[in-house]
Design a protein around this motif. Structure first.
Motif, PDB file in Angstrom:
ATOM      1  N   CYS A 100       0.835  -1.218   0.000  1.00 12.91           N
ATOM      2  CA  CYS A 100       0.000   0.000   0.000  1.00 12.91           C
ATOM      3  C   CYS A 100       0.864   1.261   0.000  1.00 12.91           C
ATOM      4  O   CYS A 100       0.545   2.250  -0.669  1.00 12.91           O
ATOM      5  CB  CYS A 100      -0.916   0.009   1.217  1.00 12.91           C
ATOM      6  N   LYS A 126       0.597   6.810  -6.420  1.00 13.14           N
ATOM      7  CA  LYS A 126      -0.643   7.505  -6.750  1.00 13.14           C
ATOM      8  C   LYS A 126      -0.690   8.947  -6.205  1.00 13.14           C
ATOM      9  O   LYS A 126      -1.639   9.675  -6.476  1.00 13.14           O
ATOM     10  CB  LYS A 126      -1.841   6.736  -6.172  1.00 13.14           C
ATOM     11  N   ARG A 127       0.311   9.335  -5.433  1.00 13.14           N
ATOM     12  CA  ARG A 127       0.248  10.635  -4.776  1.00 13.14           C
ATOM     13  C   ARG A 127       0.173  11.770  -5.805  1.00 13.14           C
ATOM     14  O   ARG A 127      -0.656  12.676  -5.692  1.00 13.14           O
ATOM     15  CB  ARG A 127       1.472  10.818  -3.883  1.00 13.14           C
ATOM     16  N   ASP A 128       1.019  11.713  -6.810  1.00 14.22           N
ATOM     17  CA  ASP A 128       1.006  12.762  -7.831  1.00 14.22           C
ATOM     18  C   ASP A 128      -0.312  12.766  -8.595  1.00 14.22           C
ATOM     19  O   ASP A 128      -0.856  13.826  -8.917  1.00 14.22           O
ATOM     20  CB  ASP A 128       2.171  12.561  -8.797  1.00 14.22           C
ATOM     21  N   GLU A 129      -0.843  11.571  -8.863  1.00 11.37           N
ATOM     22  CA  GLU A 129      -2.114  11.499  -9.585  1.00 11.37           C
ATOM     23  C   GLU A 129      -3.253  12.067  -8.742  1.00 11.37           C
ATOM     24  O   GLU A 129      -4.123  12.789  -9.251  1.00 11.37           O
ATOM     25  CB  GLU A 129      -2.403  10.049  -9.966  1.00 11.37           C
ATOM     26  N   LEU A 130      -3.250  11.739  -7.426  1.00  9.84           N
ATOM     27  CA  LEU A 130      -4.279  12.282  -6.539  1.00  9.84           C
ATOM     28  C   LEU A 130      -4.178  13.809  -6.446  1.00  9.84           C
ATOM     29  O   LEU A 130      -5.198  14.510  -6.456  1.00  9.84           O
ATOM     30  CB  LEU A 130      -4.147  11.664  -5.145  1.00  9.84           C
ATOM     31  N   ARG A 131      -2.968  14.332  -6.363  1.00  7.68           N
ATOM     32  CA  ARG A 131      -2.804  15.783  -6.312  1.00  7.68           C
ATOM     33  C   ARG A 131      -3.319  16.419  -7.615  1.00  7.68           C
ATOM     34  O   ARG A 131      -3.965  17.472  -7.600  1.00  7.68           O
ATOM     35  CB  ARG A 131      -1.332  16.137  -6.105  1.00  7.68           C
ATOM     36  N   LYS A 132      -3.031  15.776  -8.729  1.00  5.92           N
ATOM     37  CA  LYS A 132      -3.507  16.288 -10.014  1.00  5.92           C
ATOM     38  C   LYS A 132      -5.031  16.298 -10.068  1.00  5.92           C
ATOM     39  O   LYS A 132      -5.654  17.272 -10.521  1.00  5.92           O
ATOM     40  CB  LYS A 132      -2.932  15.427 -11.133  1.00  5.92           C
ATOM     41  N   LEU A 133      -5.657  15.203  -9.592  1.00  2.00           N
ATOM     42  CA  LEU A 133      -7.122  15.143  -9.584  1.00  2.00           C
ATOM     43  C   LEU A 133      -7.704  16.200  -8.649  1.00  2.00           C
ATOM     44  O   LEU A 133      -8.734  16.819  -8.955  1.00  2.00           O
ATOM     45  CB  LEU A 133      -7.584  13.755  -9.150  1.00  2.00           C
ATOM     46  N   TRP A 134      -7.058  16.445  -7.509  1.00  2.00           N
ATOM     47  CA  TRP A 134      -7.536  17.476  -6.572  1.00  2.00           C
ATOM     48  C   TRP A 134      -7.471  18.856  -7.209  1.00  2.00           C
ATOM     49  O   TRP A 134      -8.411  19.647  -7.110  1.00  2.00           O
ATOM     50  CB  TRP A 134      -6.679  17.415  -5.310  1.00  2.00           C
ATOM     51  N   LEU A 178       0.477   4.019  -2.734  1.00  3.62           N
ATOM     52  CA  LEU A 178       0.150   5.404  -2.388  1.00  3.62           C
ATOM     53  C   LEU A 178       1.233   6.358  -2.858  1.00  3.62           C
ATOM     54  O   LEU A 178       0.948   7.472  -3.315  1.00  3.62           O
ATOM     55  CB  LEU A 178      -0.045   5.538  -0.879  1.00  3.62           C
TER      56      LEU A 178
END
Length: 311
Positions: free
Chosen positions: A74, A81-89, A78
Motif C-alpha cells: 500500500c 498515486k500521490r502525484d495522480e491524486l494531487r492532479k485530480l484534486w 500510495l
C-alpha cells in the motif's frame, strides 16, 4: 555415573553401583508413571492448551507478516498515486472555479435586460449596483473571456453614461418636482377661491412650510438625535424599497440618486453639472412661476367677468 563407575576398584563394586542406579531408575520410572496416571487429565489439557497457544502464535506471526507485506505494498501504491491524486484534486478545484465563472457569466448575460427593467421602473440604486458589479467582473476575473467583449463594451458604455441619467433625474427633482408642488397647491387654492363668490383677492402662496431639499438638509443638520424634528439621514441608511413608488418621497429619491452617483464615482462631475446648470434652472423656475401666476390671474379675471354679467 561415569565418575562413580570409573572410581570403583573392582568389577563387583561397579556391578553393585550399577544395580543401585538401575533400581533408582526403575523407581523413578514407576513414580513417573504413577504421577502421569494421577495427573493424566491435567497433563492432557496442558498439552492441548500449549498446542493451541503454539498454533495461535504461529497464525498470528503469519498474519502479521502478511499485514506487513500488505502495508509495504500500500505504501508503494500510495507513493505512486500521490502525484495522480494531487492532479485530480487540482482539477477538481479548477472545475469548481470554472462552474462559478459560468454561473457568473450567465448572470452577467442577463444584466442588460434587468438593467432596462430597473431603469424603466426608476430603481436606480439596484441598477447602479448591478452595473458596477457586472463591469468589475468583466474587467476582473472575466477579462480573458473573448466571447464577452461585446457585452463588456456595452456595459462599460452604459456605465459611462449612467451618471448623466442620474444627474438629469436629480435636477428634475431639485428644480421641477419641488416647484410643481408649489404650483399644485396654488391651483388648489385657486379652485377653492373660484367656488367662493366673493371679490376678495386670492391669498398669496404660503411656501414657508414646503419641504424643499434645502430645508430638509438644514433641519437634519441642526436637529438633535432625540428631537421630534426630522432626523439626520445618512446615505448609508438609505435603501431602495421595491414595493413603493421610488419617487413618492422626493428627498429619499434624491439620496438614492446621490448614492448611485457615489458608487459610479461621479460626484465631482455631478457637482460641476449642478453648478453649470444652476443659473439656467433658476431662470426656468422663474419663467414657469411667471407663467403660472399669469394663467391664474387670467383665469381669475375671466371668473370675475362672468360673475358680473347678468343672466
Amino acid at each position: 555415573v561415569l565418575r562413580t563407575l570409573s572410581t570403583s576398584d573392582d568389577v563387583e563394586d561397579r556391578e553393585t553401583e550399577k544395580g543401585r542406579l538401575e533400581e533408582a531408575y526403575e523407581k523413578c520410572d514407576r513414580d513417573l508413571d504413577e504421577l502421569i496416571v494421577q495427573h493424566y487429565t491435567e497433563l492432557t489439557t496442558a498439552i492441548r492448551t500449549y498446542q493451541s497457544i503454539t498454533e495461535r502464535i504461529t497464525n498470528s506471526r503469519n498474519k502479521i507478516k502478511q499485514v506487513k507485506e500488505n502495508l509495504l505494498s500500500c505504501k508503494m501504491l500510495l507513493h505512486c498515486k500521490r502525484d495522480e491524486l494531487r492532479k485530480l484534486w487540482i482539477e477538481g478545484i479548477e472545475h469548481k472555479h470554472v462552474l462559478n465563472l459560468l454561473d457568473e457569466i450567465e448572470n452577467i448575460k442577463q444584466v442588460p435586460q434587468k438593467l432596462e427593467q430597473c431603469m424603466a421602473s426608476k430603481r436606480y440604486l439596484n441598477a447602479t449596483d448591478m452595473l458596477v458589479s457586472a463591469v468589475d467582473s468583466l474587467e476582473g476575473p472575466l477579462l480573458q473571456v473573448e466571447g464577452l467583449s461585446d457585452l463588456r463594451l456595452e456595459l462599460h458604455s452604459k456605465k459611462m453614461n449612467m451618471h448623466l441619467v442620474l444627474i438629469d433625474e436629480l435636477h428634475r427633482h431639485l428644480y421641477i418636482k419641488s416647484t410643481n408642488r408649489v404650483g399644485q397647491r396654488n391651483k388648489e387654492k385657486g379652485r377653492i377661491s373660484s367656488l367662493v363668490k366673493d371679490a376678495s383677492p386670492v391669498p398669496l402662496m404660503d411656501v414657508t412650510n414646503l419641504s424643499t431639499p434645502r430645508k430638509f438638509l438644514e433641519a437634519s443638520q441642526f436637529s438633535t438625535p432625540g428631537s421630534s424634528s426630522m432626523r439626520e439621514t445618512s446615505l448609508l441608511e438609505i435603501k431602495e424599497d421595491t414595493e413603493l413608488d421610488p419617487e413618492e418621497n422626493s428627498t429619499v429619491f434624491m439620496g438614492i440618486l446621490i448614492k448611485g452617483l457615489a458608487k459610479l464615482k461621479k460626484i465631482p462631475e455631478t457637482v460641476k453639472a449642478i453648478q453649470d446648470r444652476l443659473e439656467q434652472e433658476l431662470k426656468q423656475i422663474v419663467k414657469r412661476s411667471t407663467t403660472q401666476v399669469a394663467d391664474n390671474g387670467y383665469q381669475r379675471g375671466e371668473n370675475l367677468s362672468q360673475e358680473n354679467q347678468p343672466r
